[in-house]
Write a protein that holds these residues in place. Structure first.
Motif, PDB file in Angstrom:
ATOM      1  N   MET A 141     -51.315  65.962  32.210  1.00  0.00           N
ATOM      2  CA  MET A 141     -52.084  65.330  33.268  1.00  0.00           C
ATOM      3  C   MET A 141     -53.297  64.574  32.718  1.00  0.00           C
ATOM      4  O   MET A 141     -53.624  63.490  33.197  1.00  0.00           O
ATOM      5  N   GLU A 142     -53.953  65.141  31.719  1.00  0.00           N
ATOM      6  CA  GLU A 142     -55.117  64.461  31.168  1.00  0.00           C
ATOM      7  C   GLU A 142     -54.738  63.159  30.485  1.00  0.00           C
ATOM      8  O   GLU A 142     -55.523  62.208  30.467  1.00  0.00           O
ATOM      9  N   SER A 143     -53.532  63.092  29.944  1.00  0.00           N
ATOM     10  CA  SER A 143     -53.075  61.841  29.336  1.00  0.00           C
ATOM     11  C   SER A 143     -52.888  60.753  30.391  1.00  0.00           C
ATOM     12  O   SER A 143     -52.843  59.563  30.068  1.00  0.00           O
ATOM     13  N   GLU A 144     -52.791  61.166  31.659  1.00  0.00           N
ATOM     14  CA  GLU A 144     -52.622  60.230  32.768  1.00  0.00           C
ATOM     15  C   GLU A 144     -53.911  60.068  33.582  1.00  0.00           C
ATOM     16  O   GLU A 144     -53.920  59.440  34.632  1.00  0.00           O
ATOM     17  N   GLY A 145     -54.997  60.684  33.079  1.00  0.00           N
ATOM     18  CA  GLY A 145     -56.291  60.531  33.739  1.00  0.00           C
ATOM     19  C   GLY A 145     -56.572  61.524  34.847  1.00  0.00           C
ATOM     20  O   GLY A 145     -57.480  61.321  35.663  1.00  0.00           O
ATOM     21  N   TRP A 146     -55.819  62.625  34.888  1.00  0.00           N
ATOM     22  CA  TRP A 146     -56.030  63.659  35.902  1.00  0.00           C
ATOM     23  C   TRP A 146     -56.519  64.940  35.230  1.00  0.00           C
ATOM     24  O   TRP A 146     -56.123  65.264  34.108  1.00  0.00           O
ATOM     25  N   TYR A 147     -57.344  65.697  35.961  1.00  0.00           N
ATOM     26  CA  TYR A 147     -57.902  66.928  35.420  1.00  0.00           C
ATOM     27  C   TYR A 147     -57.579  68.104  36.343  1.00  0.00           C
ATOM     28  O   TYR A 147     -57.672  67.986  37.567  1.00  0.00           O
ATOM     29  N   LEU A 148     -57.191  69.214  35.723  1.00  0.00           N
ATOM     30  CA  LEU A 148     -56.751  70.391  36.484  1.00  0.00           C
ATOM     31  C   LEU A 148     -57.926  71.223  36.972  1.00  0.00           C
ATOM     32  O   LEU A 148     -58.924  71.387  36.266  1.00  0.00           O
ATOM     33  N   ARG A 149     -57.757  71.767  38.169  1.00  0.00           N
ATOM     34  CA  ARG A 149     -58.641  72.804  38.678  1.00  0.00           C
ATOM     35  C   ARG A 149     -58.000  74.166  38.388  1.00  0.00           C
ATOM     36  O   ARG A 149     -56.824  74.242  38.019  1.00  0.00           O
ATOM     37  N   PRO A 150     -58.723  75.262  38.581  1.00  0.00           N
ATOM     38  CA  PRO A 150     -58.157  76.587  38.300  1.00  0.00           C
ATOM     39  C   PRO A 150     -56.926  76.883  39.147  1.00  0.00           C
ATOM     40  O   PRO A 150     -56.813  76.444  40.290  1.00  0.00           O
ATOM     41  N   ARG A 151     -56.017  77.616  38.568  1.00  0.00           N
ATOM     42  CA  ARG A 151     -54.810  78.073  39.281  1.00  0.00           C
ATOM     43  C   ARG A 151     -55.231  79.017  40.415  1.00  0.00           C
ATOM     44  O   ARG A 151     -56.069  79.894  40.226  1.00  0.00           O
ATOM     45  N   PHE A 152     -54.642  78.824  41.584  1.00  0.00           N
ATOM     46  CA  PHE A 152     -55.037  79.616  42.760  1.00  0.00           C
ATOM     47  C   PHE A 152     -53.773  80.059  43.475  1.00  0.00           C
ATOM     48  O   PHE A 152     -53.005  79.235  43.970  1.00  0.00           O
ATOM     49  N   SER A 153     -53.542  81.359  43.544  1.00  0.00           N
ATOM     50  CA  SER A 153     -52.298  81.898  44.096  1.00  0.00           C
ATOM     51  C   SER A 153     -52.466  82.402  45.521  1.00  0.00           C
ATOM     52  O   SER A 153     -53.555  82.864  45.900  1.00  0.00           O
ATOM     53  N   PRO A 154     -51.407  82.359  46.333  1.00  0.00           N
ATOM     54  CA  PRO A 154     -51.440  83.008  47.641  1.00  0.00           C
ATOM     55  C   PRO A 154     -51.836  84.481  47.484  1.00  0.00           C
ATOM     56  O   PRO A 154     -51.338  85.166  46.585  1.00  0.00           O
ATOM     57  N   GLY A 155     -52.735  84.923  48.331  1.00  0.00           N
ATOM     58  CA  GLY A 155     -53.243  86.294  48.210  1.00  0.00           C
ATOM     59  C   GLY A 155     -54.646  86.344  47.630  1.00  0.00           C
ATOM     60  O   GLY A 155     -55.354  87.328  47.808  1.00  0.00           O
ATOM     61  N   SER A 196     -57.753  66.331  39.973  1.00  0.00           N
ATOM     62  CA  SER A 196     -58.887  65.481  40.300  1.00  0.00           C
ATOM     63  C   SER A 196     -59.085  64.434  39.213  1.00  0.00           C
ATOM     64  O   SER A 196     -58.708  64.642  38.052  1.00  0.00           O
ATOM     65  N   ARG A 197     -59.669  63.319  39.592  1.00  0.00           N
ATOM     66  CA  ARG A 197     -60.064  62.305  38.605  1.00  0.00           C
ATOM     67  C   ARG A 197     -61.362  62.699  37.917  1.00  0.00           C
ATOM     68  O   ARG A 197     -61.777  62.065  36.951  1.00  0.00           O
ATOM     69  N   ILE A 198     -61.995  63.753  38.434  1.00  0.00           N
ATOM     70  CA  ILE A 198     -63.279  64.196  37.899  1.00  0.00           C
ATOM     71  C   ILE A 198     -63.070  65.404  36.989  1.00  0.00           C
ATOM     72  O   ILE A 198     -62.521  66.421  37.408  1.00  0.00           O
ATOM     73  N   LYS A 199     -63.524  65.299  35.764  1.00  0.00           N
ATOM     74  CA  LYS A 199     -63.377  66.404  34.810  1.00  0.00           C
ATOM     75  C   LYS A 199     -64.429  67.463  35.075  1.00  0.00           C
ATOM     76  O   LYS A 199     -65.611  67.159  35.257  1.00  0.00           O
ATOM     77  N   GLN A 200     -63.993  68.714  35.105  1.00  0.00           N
ATOM     78  CA  GLN A 200     -64.914  69.829  35.303  1.00  0.00           C
ATOM     79  C   GLN A 200     -65.006  70.644  34.019  1.00  0.00           C
ATOM     80  O   GLN A 200     -64.074  70.650  33.202  1.00  0.00           O
ATOM     81  N   PRO A 201     -66.112  71.362  33.806  1.00  0.00           N
ATOM     82  CA  PRO A 201     -66.348  72.025  32.514  1.00  0.00           C
ATOM     83  C   PRO A 201     -65.493  73.244  32.232  1.00  0.00           C
ATOM     84  O   PRO A 201     -65.419  73.687  31.102  1.00  0.00           O
ATOM     85  N   CYS A 202     -64.869  73.837  33.267  1.00  0.00           N
ATOM     86  CA  CYS A 202     -64.110  75.052  33.000  1.00  0.00           C
ATOM     87  C   CYS A 202     -62.843  75.091  33.844  1.00  0.00           C
ATOM     88  O   CYS A 202     -62.722  74.384  34.831  1.00  0.00           O
ATOM     89  N   HIS A 203     -61.909  75.937  33.436  1.00  0.00           N
ATOM     90  CA  HIS A 203     -60.645  76.101  34.155  1.00  0.00           C
ATOM     91  C   HIS A 203     -60.424  77.583  34.410  1.00  0.00           C
ATOM     92  O   HIS A 203     -59.462  78.180  33.962  1.00  0.00           O
ATOM     93  N   ARG A 204     -61.375  78.185  35.113  1.00  0.00           N
ATOM     94  CA  ARG A 204     -61.317  79.625  35.347  1.00  0.00           C
ATOM     95  C   ARG A 204     -60.191  79.971  36.311  1.00  0.00           C
ATOM     96  O   ARG A 204     -59.795  79.187  37.144  1.00  0.00           O
ATOM     97  N   HIS A 205     -59.704  81.189  36.164  1.00  0.00           N
ATOM     98  CA  HIS A 205     -58.654  81.661  37.061  1.00  0.00           C
ATOM     99  C   HIS A 205     -58.734  83.177  37.144  1.00  0.00           C
ATOM    100  O   HIS A 205     -59.526  83.809  36.479  1.00  0.00           O
TER     101      HIS A 205
END
Length: 214
Positions: A132-146, A191-200
């Motif tokens: 995703m970052e190679s395409e200009g997208w940035y991941l947010r933390p993984r969020f599961s049902p529950g 997101s197009r906006i990079k965030q400093p962490c990918h907590r989960h």
């Protein structure tokens, strides 16, 4: 091969900062070896447009959800990844066998498998992050049902939309239990906006008194 962190296994076993004795560590090593032989890890994902209609109403295009916790997690995102992963039915059968043969080893096998599926999800997410970052997208933390107020009922939609039964053999019982049991469904914001962490996991969960908290 999925590498499993022994510290994570000890956390699932409730050791906290206490040290485990030699026998427990030997049982953990045995569990890791057996699980690595039995696991048949599979995963899949699909990307959808995302619209946050209010602070707690989320439109995934394929279904809607109401969750303030998830809405906060996805703030600023334009797209979302629906994600599912499983270790396969052989892991369930392995755990079941050891629960019957030796309950203590079965408990350790359960904890090791829980650490294993989380590690596998982390590896999958890292692969997604790079793509995703190679395409200009940035991941947010993984969020599961529950998690928080994101209802467990939404596992039904995720599994259906991704066609999990057909593609990776992951199904859901009437009581919303996944089969195979060592499986995960989640949403991951883009997101197009990079965030400093990918907590989960524990880092985004609001249940502060959980005995399994890191």
């Amino acid at each position: 091969m999925i590498l499993i962190d022994e510290k994570e296994i000890l956390r699932y076993l409730g050791y906290g900062r206490k040290e485990a004795d030699v026998q427990v560590m030997q049982s953990i090593q045995f569990a890791i070896e057996k699980l690595q032989q039995a696991a048949q890890p599979r995963w899949l994902y699909q990307i959808f447009p995302l619209q946050l209609e209010s602070e707690d109403q989320i439109n995934f295009s394929c279904f809607k959800a109401y969750s303030k916790n998830l809405g906060k997690n996805l703030k600023g995102c334009e797209r979302v990844i629906l994600f599912a992963a499983t270790l396969g039915i052989q892991v369930d059968l392995l755990i079941e066998r050891y629960v019957k043969l030796q309950i203590s080893q079965g408990v350790i096998m359960q904890a090791a498998a829980a650490a294993m599926i989380e590690q596998f999800c982390d590896e999958c997410q890292e692969e997604l992050r790079q793509k995703m970052e190679s395409e200009g997208w940035y991941l947010r933390p993984r969020f599961s049902p529950g998690y928080g107020d994101f209802s467990l009922n939404h596992q039904t939609e995720i599994i259906s939309v991704l066609q999990c039964p057909k593609k990776i053999g992951l199904t859901l019982t009437d009581s919303l239990l996944m089969a195979p049991a060592k499986s995960v469904t989640a949403v991951i914001g883009l997101s197009r906006i990079k965030q400093p962490c990918h907590r989960h996991g524990c880092e985004v969960c609001e249940k502060k008194d959980c005995v399994f908290r890191r």
